[in-house]
Design an enzyme around this catalytic site. Structure first.
Site, PDB file in Angstrom:
ATOM      1  N   GLY A 179       0.843  -1.182   0.000  1.00 38.66           N
ATOM      2  CA  GLY A 179       0.000   0.000   0.000  1.00 38.66           C
ATOM      3  C   GLY A 179       0.881   1.234   0.000  1.00 38.66           C
ATOM      4  O   GLY A 179       2.097   1.164  -0.216  1.00 38.66           O
ATOM      5  N   GLN A 236     -11.164   6.032  -1.429  1.00 38.83           N
ATOM      6  CA  GLN A 236     -11.932   6.969  -2.237  1.00 38.83           C
ATOM      7  C   GLN A 236     -11.805   8.407  -1.744  1.00 38.83           C
ATOM      8  O   GLN A 236     -11.660   9.342  -2.527  1.00 38.83           O
ATOM      9  CB  GLN A 236     -13.418   6.585  -2.211  1.00 38.83           C
ATOM     10  CG  GLN A 236     -13.744   5.249  -2.814  1.00 38.83           C
ATOM     11  CD  GLN A 236     -15.217   4.904  -2.633  1.00 38.83           C
ATOM     12  OE1 GLN A 236     -15.997   5.691  -2.106  1.00 38.83           O
ATOM     13  NE2 GLN A 236     -15.595   3.716  -3.067  1.00 38.83           N
ATOM     14  N   GLU A 259     -14.429  17.234   4.372  1.00 34.52           N
ATOM     15  CA  GLU A 259     -14.949  15.969   4.874  1.00 34.52           C
ATOM     16  C   GLU A 259     -15.258  16.095   6.360  1.00 34.52           C
ATOM     17  O   GLU A 259     -14.888  17.075   7.017  1.00 34.52           O
ATOM     18  CB  GLU A 259     -13.969  14.827   4.595  1.00 34.52           C
ATOM     19  CG  GLU A 259     -13.839  14.545   3.103  1.00 34.52           C
ATOM     20  CD  GLU A 259     -13.046  13.305   2.805  1.00 34.52           C
ATOM     21  OE1 GLU A 259     -12.717  12.554   3.738  1.00 34.52           O
ATOM     22  OE2 GLU A 259     -12.740  13.076   1.613  1.00 34.52           O
ATOM     23  N   HIS A 315     -16.839   2.465   9.072  1.00 30.61           N
ATOM     24  CA  HIS A 315     -17.274   3.518   8.157  1.00 30.61           C
ATOM     25  C   HIS A 315     -18.797   3.545   8.152  1.00 30.61           C
ATOM     26  O   HIS A 315     -19.440   2.491   8.054  1.00 30.61           O
ATOM     27  CB  HIS A 315     -16.745   3.265   6.752  1.00 30.61           C
ATOM     28  CG  HIS A 315     -16.811   4.470   5.877  1.00 30.61           C
ATOM     29  ND1 HIS A 315     -18.000   4.958   5.376  1.00 30.61           N
ATOM     30  CD2 HIS A 315     -15.851   5.309   5.431  1.00 30.61           C
ATOM     31  CE1 HIS A 315     -17.758   6.042   4.655  1.00 30.61           C
ATOM     32  NE2 HIS A 315     -16.453   6.275   4.670  1.00 30.61           N
ATOM     33  N   ARG A 334     -16.895   9.965  12.467  1.00 28.19           N
ATOM     34  CA  ARG A 334     -17.393   8.696  11.919  1.00 28.19           C
ATOM     35  C   ARG A 334     -18.039   7.797  12.962  1.00 28.19           C
ATOM     36  O   ARG A 334     -19.054   7.147  12.692  1.00 28.19           O
ATOM     37  CB  ARG A 334     -16.238   7.945  11.250  1.00 28.19           C
ATOM     38  CG  ARG A 334     -15.876   8.492   9.890  1.00 28.19           C
ATOM     39  CD  ARG A 334     -14.735   7.719   9.280  1.00 28.19           C
ATOM     40  NE  ARG A 334     -14.498   8.181   7.917  1.00 28.19           N
ATOM     41  CZ  ARG A 334     -13.483   7.775   7.173  1.00 28.19           C
ATOM     42  NH1 ARG A 334     -12.615   6.923   7.659  1.00 28.19           N
ATOM     43  NH2 ARG A 334     -13.334   8.224   5.947  1.00 28.19           N
ATOM     44  N   HIS A 345     -13.750  -0.621   8.752  1.00 33.92           N
ATOM     45  CA  HIS A 345     -13.033   0.180   7.762  1.00 33.92           C
ATOM     46  C   HIS A 345     -11.550   0.368   8.093  1.00 33.92           C
ATOM     47  O   HIS A 345     -10.703   0.227   7.217  1.00 33.92           O
ATOM     48  CB  HIS A 345     -13.715   1.538   7.642  1.00 33.92           C
ATOM     49  CG  HIS A 345     -13.179   2.408   6.556  1.00 33.92           C
ATOM     50  ND1 HIS A 345     -13.141   2.013   5.232  1.00 33.92           N
ATOM     51  CD2 HIS A 345     -12.659   3.668   6.580  1.00 33.92           C
ATOM     52  CE1 HIS A 345     -12.628   2.983   4.491  1.00 33.92           C
ATOM     53  NE2 HIS A 345     -12.326   3.994   5.286  1.00 33.92           N
ATOM     54  N   ARG A 360     -10.050   7.680  13.943  1.00 30.91           N
ATOM     55  CA  ARG A 360      -9.283   8.360  12.894  1.00 30.91           C
ATOM     56  C   ARG A 360     -10.100   9.449  12.221  1.00 30.91           C
ATOM     57  O   ARG A 360     -11.238   9.235  11.828  1.00 30.91           O
ATOM     58  CB  ARG A 360      -8.812   7.346  11.855  1.00 30.91           C
ATOM     59  CG  ARG A 360      -8.073   7.984  10.685  1.00 30.91           C
ATOM     60  CD  ARG A 360      -7.571   6.949   9.709  1.00 30.91           C
ATOM     61  NE  ARG A 360      -8.645   6.233   9.046  1.00 30.91           N
ATOM     62  CZ  ARG A 360      -9.285   6.662   7.969  1.00 30.91           C
ATOM     63  NH1 ARG A 360      -9.013   7.858   7.466  1.00 30.91           N
ATOM     64  NH2 ARG A 360     -10.232   5.925   7.406  1.00 30.91           N
TER      65      ARG A 360
END
Length: 528
Positions: free
Chosen positions: A10, A43, A109, A224, A268, A329, A364
């Site tokens: 990653g 995303q 966000e 998520h 979240r 998530h 997070r």
């Protein structure tokens, strides 16, 4: 020239490999194909205080606020302060971030006080970053070993000296190393509903635990809020709500307005719990995400990947709301490290989701995960470059200072008559007992069931069997850690302890010989 083995491909592993290959001999090991990782599916974007009307201090404050009092401030400052330079690095690697009028475009966000999130391809940010970094790795001179499963870390005289691998043809290999950088990602496959790909079985955390490294805050798994309520749990980015989409219950009501002042843009964990409560009130049926006000043209242009996924599932989200549910998530816990990625084992580094730096705290902040992999991969390679003779056990920290010496060796036992674990049953058990809502009764019941399972002994040498063994051991650790945290904080919610304790503390542990054996059945831990 030191020999560096990087495990994972990653953003954290790719950056570590590129940077380390400038001055070291590097082998990059990846479980599947080079481009297959959580990063490729990201995303929402990457956050950084890159723009003149933003500030590092504001990004730090937002990260601390989302982390619910459990952040390690030094790690947060490192993450946010180095973010702008690391974005410049990505631009130099050729990452094609979205632009508006020639300038970099940016989005807002959840829980960010400024629009600071960069995207690429609308909602294909991770895929674009992965593309550019894979190209950089292939040009770096690093040796690349694909389809190689991490069985275990090799430890000699208290230091990590290599890795044991299971190759695609079923043969074993051992790579010697002066330093190993774990960048193997999280363990979303612990849960029945996850946005993570199939490769995320926690292999790096499990191997580090078995080797004797400290792990921390494993109870904190972020769910998520919005995955499509269809097989595969396709992620619907936070950015959709950032652009104005709203959540509605079966009666068509915007229920998040009564849950938090920021409604759909609350942190979240708050949104995920709000959805879970609403789903329970309507018999388990999913809620819906209403993006119809944004229009078909905007949705197709801004979120082409999500738009295609919805249409492939027979849904036109520009005309009708789509069903969504929370899904596992991101793991805030992991292998405990300092701000340079150093673990409690000399010779072993951990970066990205496999690590717990404390930067995320208990929850997070949106779009900080790609940044974390980028920043701490750089810092880990810099620490290796500065270390001189390797490994330097004298200078190695016994534990990151933020753990405050609170290491315990404990994990649930295993029944003598244990039966082989079934992955689907494990995932359902974790979802039902250690998911969005938790309580002592369900967690204790889960611990009992997990103690009655063991890793398969039917050969014990296949990748699938080893993954299942890792998931079983990690499930025991997650449940044990969740039982021990008798409060609600961030992503960890206990309905029997709904308040947040006055004192923020980390959950940290190391394995003794008996504990480590429980992570993989003794018949499975034969040498690769």
């Amino acid at each position: 020239m030191s020999r560096i083995v990087v495990v994972g491909s990653g953003i954290a592993g790719l950056v570590a490999a590129v940077e380390a290959s400038r001055t070291h001999s590097v082998t990059l090991v990846t479980k599947a194909e080079l481009a297959e990782s959580n990063t490729a599916y990201a995303q929402g974007g990457i956050a950084a205080a890159y723009f003149p009307d933003d500030s590092v201090a504001s990004h730090v404050d937002d990260t601390l606020r989302a982390g619910a009092g459990l952040n390690v401030r030094d790690a947060v400052v490192a993450l946010c302060a180095e973010g702008p330079d690391r974005i410049r690095d990505l631009l130099a690697f050729g990452v094609a971030f979205d632009r508006s009028g020639g300038d970099l475009a940016r989005g807002l966000e959840a829980a960010h006080s400024n629009a600071r999130v960069l995207h690429a391809g609308g909602d294909a940010t991770g895929a674009e970053i992965e593309r550019a970094l894979v190209r950089a790795v292939r040009a770096s001179g690093a040796r690349i070993v694909e389809q190689a499963f991490l069985c275990d870390l090799v430890v000699a005289d208290g230091a990590v000296t290599g890795v044991e691998l299971l190759l695609a043809d079923g043969t074993a290999d051992v790579l010697d190393a002066d330093a190993v950088i774990l960048a193997s990602g999280g363990a979303g496959q612990l849960y029945a509903h996850t946005t993570n790909p199939a490769v995320t079985t926690g292999d790096g955390v499990a191997a580090a635990w078995r080797a004797g490294a400290a792990v921390a805050d494993l109870e904190f798994y972020q769910f998520h809020p919005t995955a499509l309520a269809i097989p595969g749990s396709f992620l619907v980015s936070e950015a959709v709500r950032g652009e104005g989409a709203v959540l509605r219950n079966a009666r068509g009501e915007r229920f998040m307005l009564d849950v938090h002042p920021d409604a759909e843009l609350a942190p979240r964990d708050v949104v995920a719990r709000g959805i879970a409560v609403e789903m329970a009130a309507q018999g388990g049926r999913p809620v819906v995400l209403d993006a119809t006000a944004l229009g078909a043209e905007f949705l197709a242009r801004r979120f082409p990947t999500i738009d295609a996924a919805c249409r492939a599932a027979g849904m036109d989200w520009s005309r009708e709301p789509v069903p969504v549910t929370p899904a596992a998530h991101y793991w805030m816990g992991g292998v405990a490290t300092d701000t340079s990625g150093r673990t409690t084992l000399p010779g072993l580094y951990a970066v990205g989701e496999v690590a717990c730096t404390g930067a995320h705290g208990a929850n997070r902040l949106a779009s900080n995960s790609l940044l974390e992999g980028l920043v701490f991969a750089h810092r880990a390679v810099a620490a290796i470059d500065e270390s001189g003779a390797w490994p330097n056990a004298v200078a190695w920290p016994e534990a990151p200072a933020w753990l405050d010496g609170a290491l315990v060796a404990a994990t649930p036992g295993e029944h003598v008559d244990a039966v082989p674990v079934d992955r689907a049953q494990l995932q359902t058990l974790l979802w039902d007992t250690a998911g969005v809502h938790r309580d002592r009764e369900r967690l204790e019941a889960a611990a009992g069931v997990l103690a009655g399972w063991r890793a398969s002994t039917a050969g014990g040498r296949t990748r699938r069997e080893r993954e299942d063994a890792n998931l079983l051991g990690l499930a025991r650790l997650v449940v044990s850690s969740a039982l021990g945290r008798e409060e609600s904080r961030g992503a960890h919610f206990r309905s029997d302890f709904p308040s947040t304790a006055a004192e923020a503390r980390h959950t940290a542990r190391t394995a003794d010989a008996a504990d480590a054996a429980l992570l993989i059945d003794t018949e499975v831990t034969v040498s690769c």
